[in-house]
Design an enzyme around this catalytic site. Structure first.
Site, short mmCIF file in Angstrom:
data_model
loop_
_atom_site.label_atom_id
_atom_site.label_comp_id
_atom_site.label_asym_id
_atom_site.label_seq_id
_atom_site.Cartn_x
_atom_site.Cartn_y
_atom_site.Cartn_z
N ASP A 1 0.84 -1.19 0.00
CA ASP A 1 0.00 0.00 0.00
C ASP A 1 0.88 1.25 0.00
O ASP A 1 1.72 1.41 0.88
CB ASP A 1 -0.90 -0.01 1.25
CG ASP A 1 -2.04 0.99 1.18
OD1 ASP A 1 -1.81 2.12 0.71
OD2 ASP A 1 -3.15 0.64 1.59
N CYS B 1 -6.96 3.85 -1.90
CA CYS B 1 -6.94 2.42 -1.61
C CYS B 1 -8.07 1.61 -2.26
O CYS B 1 -7.83 0.79 -3.15
CB CYS B 1 -6.97 2.20 -0.10
SG CYS B 1 -5.61 3.00 0.77
N LYS C 1 -4.23 -7.44 3.70
CA LYS C 1 -5.12 -6.36 3.29
C LYS C 1 -5.75 -6.64 1.93
O LYS C 1 -5.06 -6.88 0.95
CB LYS C 1 -4.34 -5.04 3.24
CG LYS C 1 -5.23 -3.83 2.95
CD LYS C 1 -4.49 -2.54 3.21
CE LYS C 1 -5.43 -1.34 3.10
NZ LYS C 1 -4.79 -0.09 3.50
N HIS D 1 -2.14 25.07 -8.65
CA HIS D 1 -3.41 24.74 -9.30
C HIS D 1 -4.48 24.69 -8.21
O HIS D 1 -4.22 24.22 -7.10
CB HIS D 1 -3.29 23.38 -10.00
CG HIS D 1 -4.47 23.02 -10.83
ND1 HIS D 1 -5.61 22.45 -10.29
CD2 HIS D 1 -4.71 23.14 -12.16
CE1 HIS D 1 -6.48 22.24 -11.27
NE2 HIS D 1 -5.96 22.65 -12.41
N ASP E 1 -1.14 -0.45 -4.60
CA ASP E 1 -2.40 0.16 -5.02
C ASP E 1 -2.22 1.59 -5.53
O ASP E 1 -2.98 2.06 -6.37
CB ASP E 1 -3.45 0.11 -3.89
CG ASP E 1 -2.97 0.74 -2.59
OD1 ASP E 1 -1.78 1.13 -2.50
OD2 ASP E 1 -3.78 0.84 -1.65
N HIS E 2 -1.22 2.29 -5.02
CA HIS E 2 -0.92 3.67 -5.44
C HIS E 2 0.43 4.03 -4.85
O HIS E 2 1.09 3.19 -4.22
CB HIS E 2 -2.01 4.65 -4.99
CG HIS E 2 -2.35 4.54 -3.53
ND1 HIS E 2 -1.51 4.97 -2.53
CD2 HIS E 2 -3.42 3.99 -2.91
CE1 HIS E 2 -2.06 4.70 -1.35
NE2 HIS E 2 -3.22 4.11 -1.55
#
Length: 545
Positions: free
Chosen positions: A52, A92, A140, A263, A325-326
């Site tokens: 994760d 997630c 997980k 931004h 996941d990222h």
């Protein structure tokens, strides 16, 4: 140390052993377009370790100079590393829903951490089990609906409200234990132990192929109870043992533009993540160092699984996949966590090692997590459904005959990522292709887009959307052909308001107290009337976008 010595031993075993076609660089005979070395060959086992919040750029140069990751390096030496692998949603649950379903986020409608797949959704692992694979999952998962904190979902639902509230604790570091303290994230280690034990005691006896999934929490930051009820996770925690794996001199301190030049969505993200205050240079370096140390601990858990496969002799017929996941911003763009399309948040590791997989191979093709689903089916020789968003990576990973390649559904030259959750006040869509990264927001007009040329601006500091209008227009047209993003954004607006109204009504008289004491309580309680009125005005507005 012991970990390094074991890596050397494993490397020697791999060199000496195995009849890996990839490692031997021998031509592979393909059967019916699937990963095989002849039709009579036993089907491959598959082990997938998914962690994760791991920044994928740490798996290759120059990111890999900052921390020692021996088992990731082992996989690179004996397998293939993807240099441009991306999450389909940088948070997630939606990301994992895409990975387990093979479908883009706007198709699963996994809009936030509370909304994922239905619990009985048919995943690639379910299909592999149906076709004779033994299956096992540890750790997980986080791809089904109904999880995560109340704060997390309310923050996502109210992102259109005209207010700014800090929703996270200020990012911080915490050093624990001493130079011999290895098992910092004990829950992850226990799940790793279970998976390694399963390999040694059960998988070794199977007459049929198996697929094993291990999900790790690391290197996700740890909870910060000081932020109150439904607290977030803003603590980067490690021990001196892991910190010694970090090369401090190689840590890059990110450049930050003035807050006024940010931004608008970035400013909202930085503010809600409690990152708009002053941070000393040492503070930023420490946060990044501790994060890298947490990545080193993650790598060691991957090593335990590879060691178990090696010790049992299963490694030579098992495909090992490592991904996340990222990523983790770790103070790039004045943010931590994810929920952003910047590289640190959206770029994930993807390494594959095993029989028939090309060794010491680097692939620059853009790929994403939805490609895992068809790849798993391809490995298992299961027909791939045509409705998937993803494409099998097997044609990229292994040698294939020309006629076979021409008959395959080949991966396009773009990937899509989208985000609809908390800490960003607009639905966000990323199209990544060639050297370009195009990021569109909301309806495509109310929020200005971003365009980065990653070949000359890898840190994404210069938005050139207005400098190259023809590129911007072309990529926006391509994005529209993939997803009608203004319509999706409008659907999310309506969903958020409906969910909030239902939640508010369910609380009755408790509403005022509950909403005041979520993660944003420190700001809310200063001016509760102001924030309640802002929500009231939002609820009165028509959602026609």
């Amino acid at each position: 140390d012991g970990e390094g010595a074991r890596t050397v031993v494993l490397a020697a075993l791999l060199l000496a052993s195995t009849r890996w076609e990839g490692a031997k660089a021998r031509p592979v005979a393909w059967g019916h377009g699937h990963l095989s070395a002849g039709s009579s060959q036993r089907a491959r086992n598959v082990v997938m370790v998914m962690c994760d919040a791991f920044d994928g750029r740490l798996t290759f140069y120059p990111g890999n100079q900052t921390v020692i990751l021996p088992f990731i390096n082992l996989m690179k030496r004996y397998g293939t590393v993807f240099l441009n692998a991306y999450t389909n949603s940088p948070i997630c649950c939606p990301s994992r829903a895409a990975m387990w379903s093979g479908l883009f986020t706007h198709l699963t409608e996994s809009w936030n951490n509370f909304k994922g797949l239905d619990p009985n959704y048919t995943t690639w692992m379910d299909l592999m089990q149906k076709h004779g694979y033994r299956t096992q999952k540890y750790g997980k998962l986080d791809y089904t609906s109904g999880h995560h904190s109340v704060s997390n979902r309310v923050e996502a639902w109210t992102r259109d409200v005209d207010f700014l509230l800090r929703q996270e604790g200020r990012p911080m570091v915490n050093l624990t234990g001493n130079e011999t303290f290895v098992r910092v994230m004990e829950e992850d280690w226990q799940n790793t132990d279970k998976a390694a034990s399963w390999i040694r005691k059960e998988a070794i006896n199977f007459s049929q192929p198996f697929v094993l999934y291990l999900g790790l929490n690391l290197p996700h930051p740890y909870p910060s109870p000081s932020t109150g009820e439904n607290f977030g996770s803003s603590t980067f925690l490690t021990s001196p043992y892991w910190l010694e794996k970090v090369r401090y001199e190689a840590i890059k301190i990110p450049k930050w533009p003035p807050l006024s030049d940010m931004h608008p969505v970035d400013y909202y993200s930085s503010y809600t993540k409690n990152c708009t205050g002053q941070f000393a240079r040492k503070e930023i370096r420490d946060i990044r160092a501790f994060y890298y140390a947490m990545c080193a601990e993650t790598d060691a858990m991957l090593g335990e699984i590879i060691s178990a496969l090696s010790d049992t002799g299963l490694l030579k017929r098992t495909i090992v996949i490592f991904t996340a996941d990222h990523g983790e911003l770790a103070m790039e763009h004045q943010q931590f966590y994810k929920m952003s399309m910047y590289e640190a948040s959206s770029h994930v590791p993807l390494l594959v090692m095993g029989p028939s997989i090309k060794a010491h191979h680097r692939l620059s093709n853009v790929v994403s997590l939805v490609d895992i689903y068809p790849t798993m089916l391809d490995i298992a020789r299961i027909p791939i459904p045509q409705n998937l968003s993803g494409y099998s990576l097997i044609p990229l990973l292994a040698e294939m005959a020309e006629d076979e390649v021409s008959s395959r559904r080949l991966h396009p030259t773009w990937v899509l990522s989208e985000f609809h959750g908390c800490n960003a006040n607009s639905s966000t869509y990323m199209l990544r292709t060639d050297k370009w990264k195009y990021i569109a927001y909301s309806d495509g007009h109310s929020v200005s887009p971003q365009l980065f040329d990653l070949s000359v601006d890898p840190d994404e500091l210069t938005n050139i959307a207005t400098t190259f209008p023809e590129v911007t227009h072309s990529l926006d047209k391509k994005l529209h052909s993939i997803v009608n993003y203004p319509r999706i954004s409008a659907s999310v607006h309506k969903y958020n308001k409906k969910q909030f109204i239902n939640w508010k009504q369910s609380l009755g008289r408790n509403y005022s107290n509950v909403i005041a004491n979520l993660r944003w309580h420190q700001d809310w309680l200063k001016e509760p009337r102001k924030y309640k009125d802002a929500i009231h005005r939002w609820l009165q507005m028509n959602t026609n976008e």
